[in-house]
Design a protein around this motif. Sequence first.
Motif, PDB file in Angstrom:
ATOM      1  N   ARG A 243       0.825  -1.206   0.000  1.00  0.00           N
ATOM      2  CA  ARG A 243       0.000   0.000   0.000  1.00  0.00           C
ATOM      3  C   ARG A 243       0.861   1.260   0.000  1.00  0.00           C
ATOM      4  NH1 ARG A 243      -5.632   0.996   3.098  1.00  0.00           N
ATOM      5  NH2 ARG A 243      -6.026   3.101   2.331  1.00  0.00           N
ATOM      6  N   ASN A 244       2.021   1.183   0.641  1.00  0.00           N
ATOM      7  CA  ASN A 244       2.897   2.347   0.720  1.00  0.00           C
ATOM      8  C   ASN A 244       3.321   2.820  -0.666  1.00  0.00           C
ATOM      9  OD1 ASN A 244       2.787   2.027   3.455  1.00  0.00           O
ATOM     10  ND2 ASN A 244       4.845   1.180   3.672  1.00  0.00           N
ATOM     11  N   ALA A 245       3.489   4.104  -0.816  1.00  0.00           N
ATOM     12  CA  ALA A 245       3.991   4.658  -2.069  1.00  0.00           C
ATOM     13  C   ALA A 245       5.488   4.450  -2.205  1.00  0.00           C
ATOM     14  CB  ALA A 245       3.670   6.144  -2.167  1.00  0.00           C
ATOM     15  N   CYS A 246       6.158   4.098  -1.117  1.00  0.00           N
ATOM     16  CA  CYS A 246       7.573   3.738  -1.190  1.00  0.00           C
ATOM     17  C   CYS A 246       7.898   2.762  -0.070  1.00  0.00           C
ATOM     18  CB  CYS A 246       8.473   4.967  -1.134  1.00  0.00           C
ATOM     19  SG  CYS A 246       8.304   5.959   0.355  1.00  0.00           S
ATOM     20  N   VAL A 247       8.920   1.961  -0.312  1.00  0.00           N
ATOM     21  CA  VAL A 247       9.322   0.900   0.605  1.00  0.00           C
ATOM     22  C   VAL A 247      10.836   0.956   0.753  1.00  0.00           C
ATOM     23  CG1 VAL A 247       9.335  -1.601   0.987  1.00  0.00           C
ATOM     24  CG2 VAL A 247       7.388  -0.538  -0.164  1.00  0.00           C
TER      25      VAL A 247
ATOM     26  N   THR B  15       1.037   7.816   2.014  1.00  0.00           N
ATOM     27  CA  THR B  15       2.133   8.769   1.860  1.00  0.00           C
ATOM     28  C   THR B  15       3.475   8.045   1.832  1.00  0.00           C
ATOM     29  OG1 THR B  15       0.861  10.433   3.044  1.00  0.00           O
ATOM     30  CG2 THR B  15       3.239  10.795   2.859  1.00  0.00           C
ATOM     31  N   CYS B  16       4.375   8.526   1.006  1.00  0.00           N
ATOM     32  CA  CYS B  16       5.680   7.876   0.879  1.00  0.00           C
ATOM     33  C   CYS B  16       6.438   7.915   2.201  1.00  0.00           C
ATOM     34  CB  CYS B  16       6.491   8.562  -0.210  1.00  0.00           C
ATOM     35  SG  CYS B  16       8.128   7.835  -0.446  1.00  0.00           S
ATOM     36  N   ASP B  17       6.711   6.735   2.737  1.00  0.00           N
ATOM     37  CA  ASP B  17       7.521   6.580   3.939  1.00  0.00           C
ATOM     38  C   ASP B  17       8.186   5.211   3.857  1.00  0.00           C
ATOM     39  OD1 ASP B  17       8.735   6.346   6.363  1.00  0.00           O
ATOM     40  OD2 ASP B  17       6.932   6.652   7.574  1.00  0.00           O
ATOM     41  N   PRO B  18       9.491   5.141   3.554  1.00  0.00           N
ATOM     42  CA  PRO B  18      10.156   3.856   3.365  1.00  0.00           C
ATOM     43  C   PRO B  18      10.451   3.098   4.651  1.00  0.00           C
ATOM     44  CG  PRO B  18      11.744   5.620   3.167  1.00  0.00           C
ATOM     45  CD  PRO B  18      10.402   6.283   3.327  1.00  0.00           C
ATOM     46  N   THR B  19      10.096   3.661   5.791  1.00  0.00           N
ATOM     47  CA  THR B  19      10.360   3.001   7.077  1.00  0.00           C
ATOM     48  C   THR B  19       9.634   1.666   7.146  1.00  0.00           C
ATOM     49  OG1 THR B  19      10.499   5.178   8.106  1.00  0.00           O
ATOM     50  CG2 THR B  19      10.290   3.272   9.577  1.00  0.00           C
ATOM     51  N   PRO B  20      10.302   0.580   7.525  1.00  0.00           N
ATOM     52  CA  PRO B  20       9.626  -0.713   7.654  1.00  0.00           C
ATOM     53  C   PRO B  20       8.508  -0.674   8.687  1.00  0.00           C
ATOM     54  CG  PRO B  20      12.000  -1.010   7.597  1.00  0.00           C
ATOM     55  CD  PRO B  20      11.747   0.470   7.739  1.00  0.00           C
ATOM     56  N   ALA B  21       7.673  -1.706   8.673  1.00  0.00           N
ATOM     57  CA  ALA B  21       6.535  -1.782   9.589  1.00  0.00           C
ATOM     58  C   ALA B  21       6.981  -1.629  11.037  1.00  0.00           C
ATOM     59  CB  ALA B  21       5.815  -3.120   9.412  1.00  0.00           C
ATOM     60  N   HIS B  22       6.312  -0.749  11.772  1.00  0.00           N
ATOM     61  CA  HIS B  22       6.536  -0.516  13.199  1.00  0.00           C
ATOM     62  C   HIS B  22       7.870   0.154  13.494  1.00  0.00           C
ATOM     63  CE1 HIS B  22       3.102  -3.105  13.351  1.00  0.00           C
ATOM     64  NE2 HIS B  22       3.788  -4.158  12.983  1.00  0.00           N
ATOM     65  N   GLY B  23       8.546   0.676  12.450  1.00  0.00           N
ATOM     66  CA  GLY B  23       9.812   1.360  12.667  1.00  0.00           C
ATOM     67  C   GLY B  23      10.991   0.578  12.110  1.00  0.00           C
ATOM     68  N   TYR B  24      12.140   1.179  12.187  1.00  0.00           N
ATOM     69  CA  TYR B  24      13.350   0.611  11.579  1.00  0.00           C
ATOM     70  C   TYR B  24      14.401   0.340  12.635  1.00  0.00           C
ATOM     71  CZ  TYR B  24      17.560   0.480   8.596  1.00  0.00           C
ATOM     72  OH  TYR B  24      18.727   0.129   7.959  1.00  0.00           O
ATOM     73  N   MET B  25      15.009  -0.845  12.575  1.00  0.00           N
ATOM     74  CA  MET B  25      16.150  -1.139  13.433  1.00  0.00           C
ATOM     75  C   MET B  25      17.157  -1.953  12.643  1.00  0.00           C
ATOM     76  SD  MET B  25      14.790  -4.021  16.106  1.00  0.00           S
ATOM     77  CE  MET B  25      14.203  -5.624  15.579  1.00  0.00           C
ATOM     78  N   THR B  26      18.405  -1.909  13.061  1.00  0.00           N
ATOM     79  CA  THR B  26      19.474  -2.578  12.325  1.00  0.00           C
ATOM     80  C   THR B  26      19.848  -3.924  12.907  1.00  0.00           C
ATOM     81  OG1 THR B  26      21.200  -1.478  13.616  1.00  0.00           O
ATOM     82  CG2 THR B  26      20.432  -0.358  11.623  1.00  0.00           C
ATOM     83  N   THR B  27      19.396  -4.223  14.121  1.00  0.00           N
ATOM     84  CA  THR B  27      19.703  -5.490  14.768  1.00  0.00           C
ATOM     85  C   THR B  27      18.503  -6.425  14.682  1.00  0.00           C
ATOM     86  OG1 THR B  27      18.996  -4.598  16.898  1.00  0.00           O
ATOM     87  CG2 THR B  27      21.340  -4.437  16.362  1.00  0.00           C
TER      88      THR B  27
END
Length: 329
Positions: free
Chosen positions: A65-69, A262-274
């Motif tokens: 659904r997101n306009a960007c991923v 709206t375009c928001d490439p943040t993954p579901a529930h936010g972004y983390m690297t670990t």
Amino acid sequence: MTFKATFLFLAAAGMVLGAAPSAHGFCRTMTGREPGDSDQTNRCSSWKEQEQNACCPYGKPLFWRNACVGFSLQKNASRQVSLSDAERVFKRAFGTWTATTCSLNGTPVGRVSMDVSYLGAVECNKVEFNDDAPNQNVIIFRDSGWTHLDPSATLGLTTVRYDTDTGEISGADMEINGAQSKPLSVSDAPPAGAVDLLSIATHEAGHFLGFAHSTVADATMYATYFGVGMRDLSPDDSTGICNVYKPDQNHGTGDGLVRASTCDPTPAHGYMTTCADNLSIEGGGCAVPPSRSDSSVLTAVWSVLSALSLLLLRRLRTARAVRRDIDGR
């Protein structure tokens, strides 16, 4: 908070080299069952797509659904492929899809309403999804071993998490087999005996975006690997991406169209690297019956030169998955 019963479904389905497909065109990855269906069987798991020269018809088609991923690469990349080379390859692969210009009756009407952004390298090297905390859509090279189908020949695997009632995708991960017998090439002209990473990446990017295998033999999403020609989209692939991510910001098809968020490439529930704890969908092998699930994981994988079929059910915390192998023999 309601916790959802979950499980993993694993199926391999491919095309034997030399089999002649029909020209039915692009296929969407489907949820495999209708909303509210009391039978929890994923009907697409037994659908012999290539033998019937048709797309699996069961359930809802998948879409973002997101306009960007956003996507990330595991920071170690591969012994064969540096992180910088991997970044270049996967940016180009996703960009090939998202740069598509769509036409109506031969007249260009605009670019597809989907962008895929690189969010950087991450520590996490697991395929996982967290329903209640940050995530990453990660691409991982498996150099030390391949725990999925046919480790000597399988090239890659893409896992897509989706809602079984709507088909809306919430996350996706890729695994690339760096331990198989054929070396991975990032060269413009791959040497004999090597496999072209950009072709693999472009095909897997199609699965990431919600597509199954095409029945058109020169399509990037065709189930049989044929080399560098898969780097560029065929008219069939372009038709597919334009039908799902329309220039007018509507996503989906038919009566399932929804306005892109709206375009928001943040993954579901936010972004983390670990990695999160206890959320990996790898390992295990105990067959179990399906259970009630409100959200699912679907893995679309690519069979390159030969066909394999198997069925494996494993209980999970968050999702359902379907996987198809990439055979590089």
